[in-house]
Write an enzyme that holds these catalytic residues in place. Structure first.
Site, PDB file in Angstrom:
ATOM      1  N   LEU A 121       0.657  -1.168   0.382  1.00  0.00           N
ATOM      2  CA  LEU A 121      -0.078  -0.381   0.438  1.00  0.00           C
ATOM      3  C   LEU A 121       0.859   1.369  -0.151  1.00  0.00           C
ATOM      4  CD1 LEU A 121      -2.564   1.224   0.199  1.00  0.00           C
ATOM      5  CD2 LEU A 121      -2.617   0.870   2.996  1.00  0.00           C
TER       6      LEU A 121
ATOM      7  N   SER B 142       0.636   8.003   5.553  1.00  0.00           N
ATOM      8  CA  SER B 142      -1.046   8.147   6.661  1.00  0.00           C
ATOM      9  C   SER B 142      -1.624   8.100   5.311  1.00  0.00           C
ATOM     10  CB  SER B 142      -0.791   9.057   7.346  1.00  0.00           C
ATOM     11  OG  SER B 142       0.559   8.630   8.461  1.00  0.00           O
TER      12      SER B 142
ATOM     13  N   ARG C 227      19.016  -8.591  41.286  1.00  0.00           N
ATOM     14  CA  ARG C 227      19.373  -7.908  41.300  1.00  0.00           C
ATOM     15  C   ARG C 227      19.376  -6.789  42.938  1.00  0.00           C
ATOM     16  NH1 ARG C 227      24.325  -4.684  39.653  1.00  0.00           N
ATOM     17  NH2 ARG C 227      23.942  -3.095  39.979  1.00  0.00           N
TER      18      ARG C 227
ATOM     19  N   HIS D 290      16.792  -1.946  34.656  1.00  0.00           N
ATOM     20  CA  HIS D 290      17.943  -2.780  34.391  1.00  0.00           C
ATOM     21  C   HIS D 290      19.034  -1.735  34.526  1.00  0.00           C
ATOM     22  CE1 HIS D 290      15.246  -5.903  32.317  1.00  0.00           C
ATOM     23  NE2 HIS D 290      16.426  -6.382  31.822  1.00  0.00           N
ATOM     24  N   GLY D 291      18.472  -0.504  34.648  1.00  0.00           N
ATOM     25  CA  GLY D 291      19.564   0.965  35.065  1.00  0.00           C
ATOM     26  C   GLY D 291      20.665   0.129  33.846  1.00  0.00           C
TER      27      GLY D 291
ATOM     28  N   GLU E 145       0.471   0.103   9.711  1.00  0.00           N
ATOM     29  CA  GLU E 145      -0.615  -0.536   9.916  1.00  0.00           C
ATOM     30  C   GLU E 145      -1.356   1.071  10.548  1.00  0.00           C
ATOM     31  OE1 GLU E 145      -1.635  -4.401  10.295  1.00  0.00           O
ATOM     32  OE2 GLU E 145      -0.047  -5.434   9.847  1.00  0.00           O
TER      33      GLU E 145
ATOM     34  N   THR F 286      -0.088   4.950  12.323  1.00  0.00           N
ATOM     35  CA  THR F 286       0.652   5.708  13.034  1.00  0.00           C
ATOM     36  C   THR F 286      -0.634   5.672  14.799  1.00  0.00           C
ATOM     37  OG1 THR F 286       0.343   7.889  12.222  1.00  0.00           O
ATOM     38  CG2 THR F 286       2.078   6.903  11.708  1.00  0.00           C
ATOM     39  N   SER F 287      -0.115   5.946  15.551  1.00  0.00           N
ATOM     40  CA  SER F 287      -1.157   6.784  16.418  1.00  0.00           C
ATOM     41  C   SER F 287      -1.619   8.255  16.617  1.00  0.00           C
ATOM     42  CB  SER F 287      -0.451   7.133  17.609  1.00  0.00           C
ATOM     43  OG  SER F 287       0.515   5.604  18.390  1.00  0.00           O
TER      44      SER F 287
HETATM   45  C1  LIG Z   1       9.090  -1.985   9.259  1.00  0.00           C
HETATM   46  C2  LIG Z   1       8.198  -1.193   8.731  1.00  0.00           C
HETATM   47  C3  LIG Z   1       7.373  -2.286   8.104  1.00  0.00           C
HETATM   48  C4  LIG Z   1       6.402  -1.888   6.695  1.00  0.00           C
HETATM   49  N1  LIG Z   1       5.419  -2.697   6.025  1.00  0.00           N
HETATM   50  C5  LIG Z   1       4.994  -2.493   5.720  1.00  0.00           C
HETATM   51  C6  LIG Z   1       3.670  -3.379   4.494  1.00  0.00           C
HETATM   52  O1  LIG Z   1       4.353  -4.482   5.006  1.00  0.00           O
HETATM   53  N2  LIG Z   1       2.971  -2.973   3.368  1.00  0.00           N
HETATM   54  C7  LIG Z   1       2.586  -1.220   3.366  1.00  0.00           C
HETATM   55  O2  LIG Z   1       1.966  -1.197   2.643  1.00  0.00           O
HETATM   56  N3  LIG Z   1       3.311  -0.447   3.955  1.00  0.00           N
HETATM   57  C8  LIG Z   1       4.692  -1.167   5.331  1.00  0.00           C
HETATM   58  N4  LIG Z   1       5.106   0.333   5.996  1.00  0.00           N
HETATM   59  C9  LIG Z   1       4.655   1.563   5.849  1.00  0.00           C
HETATM   60  C10 LIG Z   1       3.295   1.882   7.664  1.00  0.00           C
HETATM   61  O3  LIG Z   1       2.644   1.651   7.592  1.00  0.00           O
HETATM   62  C11 LIG Z   1       3.983   3.517   7.129  1.00  0.00           C
HETATM   63  O4  LIG Z   1       5.529   3.850   7.677  1.00  0.00           O
HETATM   64  C12 LIG Z   1       3.127   4.263   8.005  1.00  0.00           C
HETATM   65  O5  LIG Z   1       1.737   3.899   7.829  1.00  0.00           O
HETATM   66  C13 LIG Z   1       3.271   5.525   8.335  1.00  0.00           C
HETATM   67  O6  LIG Z   1       4.142   6.549   7.212  1.00  0.00           O
HETATM   68  P1  LIG Z   1       5.145   7.361   6.353  1.00  0.00           P
HETATM   69  O7  LIG Z   1       6.231   6.059   7.469  1.00  0.00           O
HETATM   70  O8  LIG Z   1       4.633   7.755   5.311  1.00  0.00           O
HETATM   71  O9  LIG Z   1       4.487   8.282   7.585  1.00  0.00           O
HETATM   72  P2  LIG Z   1       3.836  10.058   7.309  1.00  0.00           P
HETATM   73  O10 LIG Z   1       2.247   9.453   6.972  1.00  0.00           O
HETATM   74  O11 LIG Z   1       4.630  10.617   6.265  1.00  0.00           O
HETATM   75  O12 LIG Z   1       3.957  10.151   8.552  1.00  0.00           O
HETATM   76  C14 LIG Z   1       5.374  11.362  10.054  1.00  0.00           C
HETATM   77  C15 LIG Z   1       4.247  11.437  11.085  1.00  0.00           C
HETATM   78  O13 LIG Z   1       3.305  13.094  10.921  1.00  0.00           O
HETATM   79  C16 LIG Z   1       2.159  12.447  11.045  1.00  0.00           C
HETATM   80  N5  LIG Z   1       1.007  12.562  10.238  1.00  0.00           N
HETATM   81  C17 LIG Z   1       0.924  12.316   8.962  1.00  0.00           C
HETATM   82  N6  LIG Z   1      -0.775  13.044   8.537  1.00  0.00           N
HETATM   83  C18 LIG Z   1      -0.839  12.997   9.905  1.00  0.00           C
HETATM   84  C19 LIG Z   1      -2.094  14.271   9.980  1.00  0.00           C
HETATM   85  N7  LIG Z   1      -3.372  14.187   9.505  1.00  0.00           N
HETATM   86  N8  LIG Z   1      -2.209  14.769  11.965  1.00  0.00           N
HETATM   87  C20 LIG Z   1      -1.191  14.060  12.447  1.00  0.00           C
HETATM   88  N9  LIG Z   1      -0.262  13.817  11.745  1.00  0.00           N
HETATM   89  C21 LIG Z   1      -0.126  13.184  11.039  1.00  0.00           C
HETATM   90  C22 LIG Z   1       2.124  10.800  11.146  1.00  0.00           C
HETATM   91  O14 LIG Z   1       1.368  10.170  12.365  1.00  0.00           O
HETATM   92  C23 LIG Z   1       3.599  10.671  11.910  1.00  0.00           C
HETATM   93  O15 LIG Z   1       4.328  10.834  13.161  1.00  0.00           O
HETATM   94  C24 LIG Z   1       6.003  -0.264   7.136  1.00  0.00           C
HETATM   95  C25 LIG Z   1       7.088   0.370   8.069  1.00  0.00           C
HETATM   96  C26 LIG Z   1       7.592  -0.031   9.012  1.00  0.00           C
HETATM   97  C27 LIG Z   1       8.490   1.314   9.301  1.00  0.00           C
END
Ligand SMILES: Cc1cc2nc3c(=O)[nH]c(=O)nc-3n(C[C@H](O)[C@H](O)[C@H](O)COP(=O)(O)OP(=O)(O)OC[C@H]3O[C@@H](n4cnc5c(N)ncnc54)[C@H](O)[C@@H]3O)c2cc1C
Length: 385
Positions: A126, A133, A269, A339-340, A364, A366-367
């Site tokens: 995706l 995001s 410990r 664990h210090g 999947e 972000t928070s």
């Molecule tokens: C180890 C790993 C494995 C992954 N595996 C897959 C996979 O198998 N398939 C796949 O499709 N993707 C995968 N991902 C991608 C993952 O889902 C994305 O990294 C994630 O959805 C965030 O997108 P981004 O990294 O582009 O961050 P961005 O979208 O650029 O976000 C950056 C920051 O801005 C914040 N932000 C963005 N928009 C808003 C908003 N409207 N309001 C408030 N805050 C906002 C975000 O919360 C974040 O803190 C993987 C990522 C990692 C690190």
């Protein structure tokens, strides 16, 4: 099945997975984290146990188990090695699950059997370099070429890229159509034009594979379309509603492992003439960690029940993923504190758990994205008051 026979089966599976993880998964986790070696042999054995086709019905070669059993398995595996847990959860929940729920009978027969046997790993494409995001803004395009579709674009952060054979991949007919232009395809990784970059050098989950994938004029047959044209974004959202529960379970597993490390360390410990455990500040910190873990489990159980009923469960899934992943990061940070200085050393497992935990609040959704999902449903609720 009666409740007691269901409980018996659940407990049998849990005992089997727990004992397998103790013998085969946990012992190599620290070394794999150092070497970044992909655990192909361990995964092969897990495939033989049926851990790659957990939801797939038995008539298609799967284990035919339910969501609660799946979440328990992911938690158990993550407690032993979070890298292996993500490899399993991605195959089961973002590859097998959408094929099972949106695929034709022919697609199910062709793709689910090898996935369920563990001979083939799965993945989900995706995210893109410019669409994280805001996934609906993806730019990978597909065009209708008569007897085939042709895909062009770049996918970022793809778990299992380079090791998986089957992917569910989202692409758009025209980016100006937004979410409505997106369709889902089942993509064989060995098609011409699928180019996997070198694996990402990650902070944690280092023995799982993640890489960027370029799609350069990839021809897929018309039969590769999953669901209907234009349905791709709703397939992605439904899949994520479901798969986020697996990430919550992964976070629970990592937190449980951190709790065990902290308990052991606080017991052994000694400072100021007594075990750390006998200092109230440490004991209270452990009590808070225990409560945090229990609260995440309760939310996950509630979300799993909601997911087993008809209709959407976006709010429940987002709540469980948000709380469990943030909880996991709080718990690993507390365990490091207990664990210090030794928690800062690679000699202790908590250092790896701290790094593995970090991504749970990111992937999947972000928070912040989970809060967007929850607050949208609250806005609807507010309108109806
Ligand atoms: C180890 C790993 C494995 C992954 N595996 C897959 C996979 O198998 N398939 C796949 O499709 N993707 C995968 N991902 C991608 C993952 O889902 C994305 O990294 C994630 O959805 C965030 O997108 P981004 O990294 O582009 O961050 P961005 O979208 O650029 O976000 C950056 C920051 O801005 C914040 N932000 C963005 N928009 C808003 C908003 N409207 N309001 C408030 N805050 C906002 C975000 O919360 C974040 O803190 C993987 C990522 C990692 C690190």
């Amino acid at each position: 099945m009666t409740t007691s026979s269901f409980d018996d089966q659940y407990e049998q599976v849990r005992d089997l997975v727990r004992s397998f993880c103790k013998k085969k998964v946990r012992p190599g986790a620290a070394e794999r984290d150092r070497s970044e070696d992909f655990p192909a042999e361990v995964l092969e054995e897990m495939g033989q146990l049926g851990l790659f086709g957990i939801f797939v019905p038995e008539e298609l070669g799967g284990a035919g188990m339910d969501l609660a059993t799946y979440l328990m398995i992911v938690e158990e595996v993550a407690c032993a090695d979070a890298s292996i847990a993500v490899t399993i959860s991605v195959t089961n929940s973002v590859c097998c699950w959408p094929i099972l729920h949106f695929g034709s009978e022919e697609q199910k027969e062709r793709y689910l059997r090898p996935l369920a046997s563990g001979q083939v790993l799965g993945g989900f494409m995706l995210t893109e370099p410019e669409a994280g995001s805001d996934a609906a803004s993806l730019k990978t395009r597909y065009r209708d070429a008569g007897d085939a579709y042709v895909l062009d674009g770049n996918k970022a952060w793809i778990t299992n890229a380079g090791v998986a054979k089957t992917f569910v991949c989202m692409a758009t007919k025209d980016p100006s159509l937004g979410a409505h232009g997106i369709s889902a395809f089942i993509l064989d990784a060995d098609r011409e034009g699928v180019i996997v970059n070198r694996p990402e050098q990650k902070m944690g989950l280092r023995s799982s594979r993640t890489a960027m994938v370029a799609l350069d004029g990839v021809r897929v047959p018309k039969s590769a379309l999953l669901g209907k044209e234009g349905q791709g974004f709703s397939i992605a959202l439904a899949t994520l509603d479901h798969s986020r529960l697996g990430i919550a379970a992964q976070a629970l597993g990592i937190a449980r492992a951190a709790m065990e490390e902290a308990l052991r360390y606080a017991r052994d410990r000694r400072q100021f003439g007594r075990p750390l455990f006998d200092h109230e500040a440490i004991a209270f910190r452990l009590a808070e960690m225990d409560t945090d873990i229990a609260a995440a489990r309760a939310l996950l159980n509630e979300a799993a029940q909601a997911a087993s009923r008809p209709g959407r469960h976006s709010r429940e899934s987002a709540r469980a993923k948000l709380f469990a992943s943030e909880m996991c990061n709080r718990v690993v940070a507390s365990a490091i504190q207990i664990h210090g200085g030794y928690g800062y050393s690679k000699e202790y497992a908590i250092e790896r758990l701290y790094r593995d935990a970090r991504v749970t609040t990111v992937y999947e959704g972000t928070s912040e994205v989970q809060k967007i999902v929850i607050s949208r449903t609250l806005k609807e609720l507010a309108q109806s008051l």
